[in-house]
Design an enzyme around this catalytic site. Structure first.
Site, PDB file in Angstrom:
ATOM      1  N   LYS A 180       0.832  -1.214   0.000  1.00  0.00           N
ATOM      2  CA  LYS A 180       0.000   0.000   0.000  1.00  0.00           C
ATOM      3  C   LYS A 180       0.861   1.257   0.000  1.00  0.00           C
ATOM      4  CE  LYS A 180      -1.864   1.460   4.075  1.00  0.00           C
ATOM      5  NZ  LYS A 180      -1.552   2.847   4.455  1.00  0.00           N
ATOM      6  N   ASN A 181       1.820   1.310   0.942  1.00  0.00           N
ATOM      7  CA  ASN A 181       2.554   2.562   1.127  1.00  0.00           C
ATOM      8  C   ASN A 181       3.618   2.812   0.057  1.00  0.00           C
ATOM      9  OD1 ASN A 181       0.926   3.119   3.245  1.00  0.00           O
ATOM     10  ND2 ASN A 181       2.418   2.604   4.845  1.00  0.00           N
ATOM     11  N   ARG A 216      -4.917  10.511   4.585  1.00  0.00           N
ATOM     12  CA  ARG A 216      -3.893  11.547   4.743  1.00  0.00           C
ATOM     13  C   ARG A 216      -2.861  11.540   3.639  1.00  0.00           C
ATOM     14  NH1 ARG A 216      -2.955  13.907   9.214  1.00  0.00           N
ATOM     15  NH2 ARG A 216      -0.800  13.996   8.547  1.00  0.00           N
ATOM     16  N   CYS A 260      -5.310  12.559  13.168  1.00  0.00           N
ATOM     17  CA  CYS A 260      -6.005  11.299  12.939  1.00  0.00           C
ATOM     18  C   CYS A 260      -5.902  10.475  14.205  1.00  0.00           C
ATOM     19  CB  CYS A 260      -5.460  10.571  11.724  1.00  0.00           C
ATOM     20  SG  CYS A 260      -3.992   9.625  12.023  1.00  0.00           S
ATOM     21  N   ARG A 303      -0.026  14.264  13.615  1.00  0.00           N
ATOM     22  CA  ARG A 303       0.490  14.090  12.255  1.00  0.00           C
ATOM     23  C   ARG A 303       0.554  15.393  11.454  1.00  0.00           C
ATOM     24  NH1 ARG A 303      -1.620   8.548   9.763  1.00  0.00           N
ATOM     25  NH2 ARG A 303       0.381   8.681   8.712  1.00  0.00           N
ATOM     26  N   PRO A 304       1.424  16.317  11.892  1.00  0.00           N
ATOM     27  CA  PRO A 304       1.550  17.584  11.170  1.00  0.00           C
ATOM     28  C   PRO A 304       2.183  17.378   9.788  1.00  0.00           C
ATOM     29  CG  PRO A 304       3.284  17.382  12.818  1.00  0.00           C
ATOM     30  CD  PRO A 304       2.364  16.204  13.012  1.00  0.00           C
ATOM     31  N   ILE A 305       2.049  18.387   8.906  1.00  0.00           N
ATOM     32  CA  ILE A 305       2.721  18.316   7.603  1.00  0.00           C
ATOM     33  C   ILE A 305       3.687  19.497   7.434  1.00  0.00           C
ATOM     34  CG2 ILE A 305       0.961  16.971   6.379  1.00  0.00           C
ATOM     35  CD1 ILE A 305       0.159  19.831   5.155  1.00  0.00           C
ATOM     36  N   ASP A 308       4.293   0.461  12.248  1.00  0.00           N
ATOM     37  CA  ASP A 308       3.133  -0.225  11.648  1.00  0.00           C
ATOM     38  C   ASP A 308       3.038  -1.693  12.062  1.00  0.00           C
ATOM     39  OD1 ASP A 308       2.397   2.108  10.415  1.00  0.00           O
ATOM     40  OD2 ASP A 308       3.175   1.575   8.442  1.00  0.00           O
ATOM     41  N   ILE A 340       7.197   6.889  17.401  1.00  0.00           N
ATOM     42  CA  ILE A 340       6.896   7.635  16.168  1.00  0.00           C
ATOM     43  C   ILE A 340       5.607   8.452  16.307  1.00  0.00           C
ATOM     44  CG2 ILE A 340       6.584   7.476  13.644  1.00  0.00           C
ATOM     45  CD1 ILE A 340       9.299   6.370  14.530  1.00  0.00           C
ATOM     46  N   ARG A 348      -8.924  -0.680   4.250  1.00  0.00           N
ATOM     47  CA  ARG A 348      -8.060   0.392   3.739  1.00  0.00           C
ATOM     48  C   ARG A 348      -6.677  -0.156   3.388  1.00  0.00           C
ATOM     49  NH1 ARG A 348      -6.831   4.611   7.608  1.00  0.00           N
ATOM     50  NH2 ARG A 348      -5.353   4.921   5.927  1.00  0.00           N
TER      51      ARG A 348
HETATM   52  N1  EPU Z   1       6.185  14.596  11.220  1.00  0.00           N
HETATM   53  C1  EPU Z   1       6.293  15.925  11.543  1.00  0.00           C
HETATM   54  N2  EPU Z   1       6.117  16.848  10.565  1.00  0.00           N
HETATM   55  C2  EPU Z   1       5.845  16.498   9.287  1.00  0.00           C
HETATM   56  C3  EPU Z   1       5.741  15.128   8.949  1.00  0.00           C
HETATM   57  C4  EPU Z   1       5.924  14.194   9.945  1.00  0.00           C
HETATM   58  O1  EPU Z   1       6.538  16.259  12.695  1.00  0.00           O
HETATM   59  O2  EPU Z   1       5.696  17.396   8.432  1.00  0.00           O
HETATM   60  C5  EPU Z   1       6.382  13.569  12.263  1.00  0.00           C
HETATM   61  C6  EPU Z   1       5.127  12.738  12.530  1.00  0.00           C
HETATM   62  O3  EPU Z   1       4.239  13.378  13.412  1.00  0.00           O
HETATM   63  C7  EPU Z   1       5.714  11.475  13.094  1.00  0.00           C
HETATM   64  C8  EPU Z   1       7.034  11.328  12.341  1.00  0.00           C
HETATM   65  O4  EPU Z   1       7.305  12.617  11.785  1.00  0.00           O
HETATM   66  O5  EPU Z   1       5.997  11.635  14.457  1.00  0.00           O
HETATM   67  C9  EPU Z   1       7.028  10.320  11.217  1.00  0.00           C
HETATM   68  O6  EPU Z   1       5.863  10.470  10.410  1.00  0.00           O
HETATM   69  P1  EPU Z   1       5.898  10.260   8.856  1.00  0.00           P
HETATM   70  O7  EPU Z   1       5.739  11.564   8.181  1.00  0.00           O
HETATM   71  O8  EPU Z   1       7.064   9.421   8.474  1.00  0.00           O
HETATM   72  O9  EPU Z   1       4.549   9.434   8.596  1.00  0.00           O
HETATM   73  P2  EPU Z   1       3.694   9.460   7.270  1.00  0.00           P
HETATM   74  O10 EPU Z   1       4.562   9.715   6.121  1.00  0.00           O
HETATM   75  O11 EPU Z   1       2.502  10.320   7.484  1.00  0.00           O
HETATM   76  C10 EPU Z   1       3.967   6.921   6.678  1.00  0.00           C
HETATM   77  C11 EPU Z   1       3.051   5.758   6.457  1.00  0.00           C
HETATM   78  C12 EPU Z   1       2.449   5.331   7.786  1.00  0.00           C
HETATM   79  C13 EPU Z   1       3.584   4.948   8.724  1.00  0.00           C
HETATM   80  C14 EPU Z   1       4.554   6.123   8.875  1.00  0.00           C
HETATM   81  C15 EPU Z   1       5.771   5.805   9.720  1.00  0.00           C
HETATM   82  C16 EPU Z   1       2.297   6.140   4.194  1.00  0.00           C
HETATM   83  C17 EPU Z   1       1.182   6.484   3.266  1.00  0.00           C
HETATM   84  N3  EPU Z   1       2.024   6.153   5.501  1.00  0.00           N
HETATM   85  O12 EPU Z   1       3.157   7.959   7.225  1.00  0.00           O
HETATM   86  O13 EPU Z   1       1.637   4.192   7.527  1.00  0.00           O
HETATM   87  O14 EPU Z   1       3.071   4.602   9.977  1.00  0.00           O
HETATM   88  O15 EPU Z   1       5.009   6.543   7.575  1.00  0.00           O
HETATM   89  O16 EPU Z   1       6.464   4.741   9.179  1.00  0.00           O
HETATM   90  O17 EPU Z   1       3.390   5.828   3.747  1.00  0.00           O
HETATM   91  C18 EPU Z   1      -0.163   2.703   7.847  1.00  0.00           C
HETATM   92  O18 EPU Z   1       0.127   2.181   6.756  1.00  0.00           O
HETATM   93  O19 EPU Z   1      -0.994   2.181   8.643  1.00  0.00           O
HETATM   94  C19 EPU Z   1       0.473   3.960   8.227  1.00  0.00           C
HETATM   95  C20 EPU Z   1      -0.016   4.754   9.173  1.00  0.00           C
END
Ligand code: EPU
Length: 417
Positions: A22-23, A92, A116, A121-123, A304, A326, A396
């Site tokens: 998926k990811n 997301r 969520c 989960r900020p961006i 995960d 995480i 999902r």
């Molecule tokens: N973070 C920030 N700022 C940002 C982005 C992230 O502070 O702008 C923080 C997050 O809050 C978190 C850490 O960085 O503490 C890591 O988050 P990351 O951004 O890596 O997560 P993601 O990209 O939103 C992906 C997977 C998730 C998986 C995480 C961690 C996808 C579509 N999603 O999420 O998958 O848990 O990486 O490995 O690739 C799932 O499949 O069930 C799932 C949640």
């Protein structure tokens, strides 16, 4: 909403074919936005999240054809820079379109995903990176609005390694003027898979899989035909199921190189794991040995897999500590597991899991994908009947999970409502 009913206590036996990841599929389908002409992606898993991203891409102007696990996408007609709230709210990962939209259309208007079930989960790091590439960014009415006549290569340092953040900026930088360097980049296999596809499209990306990724921008990218890598989290979930039920399961189409931390911890927990190329045999021992884990970015133990591993530890022979580093709220499964008889205490980001002799079936539900998967695992091991509500979350991210478990001998069925 559909429910899954499990009668626990049967050892799982046989072969299970692991689906595409998926990811990896989500960012790779999105990468088609960077090209004009038909891309062909094979081994795409059949999941709700894949349907959501396809809906979003067609909303942006892409043409999409699906036949089984093959998805063809032509984004020549990309004309709409807006990812609306209703589509982003559902998933997301929709934020992944931000970088490609600015690179191709010079502008994007993407709904802010919001929090969520597993955390805030900020961006902010996606936005900071895109601003470094020269985009002007404003937050208005719950949307990110980004503009850039031409993105320019830049040095970007991630305060935290972010998977989709790294992917978003890699896609944007692939079409920028000049060289970009991403430091403290995520090293997950899905990041490498995306970089491989972008390079196949004609991008010049080096270092994916390490913390420093260098991207020399090019003026255009060409469509490709490529397969999605296998899903390491689905594979890990079936591995835990084999150990938990003292079964004997062979995973086919599995990439054990992506599962080193999970395999290491399962071996410590008493599993016998034999690897032959892409086939991995997992048998459970008589006793599950309590084993501590701490989630970490790749190559550490994946967040995960945390919920699934906790189920295993809930019936282990002693006490284990499971730390989640995480996401701040990824213990949603704990209260449901307690209702099934697990002895788990949470203190901060650590769960102390005291193994009990057995779990008892119960009606349960969870508001997150991996938490829901852990409840199916608990049901497979428990005495009696477990009813998992809100199967929506499982659909999902797991393709036909109940069918795959039934083929391995589980007494499991879906009730459609
Ligand atoms: N973070 C920030 N700022 C940002 C982005 C992230 O502070 O702008 C923080 C997050 O809050 C978190 C850490 O960085 O503490 C890591 O988050 P990351 O951004 O890596 O997560 P993601 O990209 O939103 C992906 C997977 C998730 C998986 C995480 C961690 C996808 C579509 N999603 O999420 O998958 O848990 O990486 O490995 O690739 C799932 O499949 O069930 C799932 C949640």
């Amino acid at each position: 909403m559909d429910k899954i009913i499990v009668e626990g206590g049967r050892p799982l036996k046989g072969e299970v074919v692991i689906s595409g990841a998926k990811n990896a599929a989500l960012p790779i389908l999105v990468s088609s936005l960077l090209t004009e002409g038909w891309n062909t992606f094979t081994d795409v898993p059949e999941l709700m999240d894949i349907e959501s991203i396809k809906l979003l891409l067609s909303n942006l102007g892409s043409r999409i054809e699906t036949e089984g696990h093959t998805v063809r996408i032509d984004s020549s007609g990309l004309n709409n820079p807006e990812a609306p709230y209703d589509l982003v709210r559902k998933m997301r990962a929709s934020i992944l379109v931000l970088g490609p939209l600015v690179a191709r259309l010079k502008k994007a208007r993407v709904s802010l995903p919001g929090g969520c079930a597993i955390g805030a989960r900020p961006i902010n790091l996606h936005l900071k990176g895109l601003a470094s590439l020269g985009a002007s960014i404003e937050l208005k009415h719950g949307y990110v609005e980004a503009f850039a006549d031409r993105l320019k290569g830049a040095e970007i340092y991630f305060d935290v390694a972010t998977v989709t953040g790294t992917e978003n900026l890699m896609m944007a930088a692939a079409l920028a003027d000049g060289v970009s360097v991403l430091r403290n980049a995520a090293r997950e296999p899905e990041v490498v898979a995306l970089a491989d596809v972008l390079n196949q499209m004609g991008a010049d990306i080096q270092g994916a899989g390490t913390a420093v990724i260098t991207i020399k921008g090019v003026s255009s990218l060409q469509p490709v035909s490529t397969a999605i890598i296998s899903d390491r989290i689905e594979a890990g979930t079936f591995m835990v199921a084999a150990v938990l039920t003292q079964g004997d399961v062979t995973l086919v189409n599995c990439n054990p190189d992506h599962l080193e931390a999970t395999i290491h911890k399962l071996r410590l927990a008493g599993a016998d794991i034999n690897i032959k190329g892409k086939a991995v045999n997992v048998t459970g021992g008589n006793e599950i040995v309590s084993t501590d884990v701490q989630t970490q970015p790749y190559p550490g133990f994946p967040t995960d897999m945390q919920a699934q591993f906790m189920v295993l530890m809930s019936v282990a022979n002693g006490t284990s500590l499971i730390s989640e580093t995480i996401f701040e709220n990824r213990f949603i499964h704990v209260s449901e597991l307690r209702r099934m008889g697990a002895d788990i205490t949470i203190s901060g980001n650590t769960a102390m899991v005291k193994g009990v002799p057995y779990l008892s079936g119960a009606p349960v539900m969870a508001t997150d994908l991996r938490a829901s998967a852990s409840l199916v695992l608990a049901g497979l091991a428990a005495r009696g009947t477990t009813r998992i509500n809100r199967v929506y979350h499982l659909d999902r991210g797991y393709q036909a999970i109940e069918k795959k478990f039934a083929q391995l001998g589980a007494a499991i069925k879906r009730i459609r409502e």
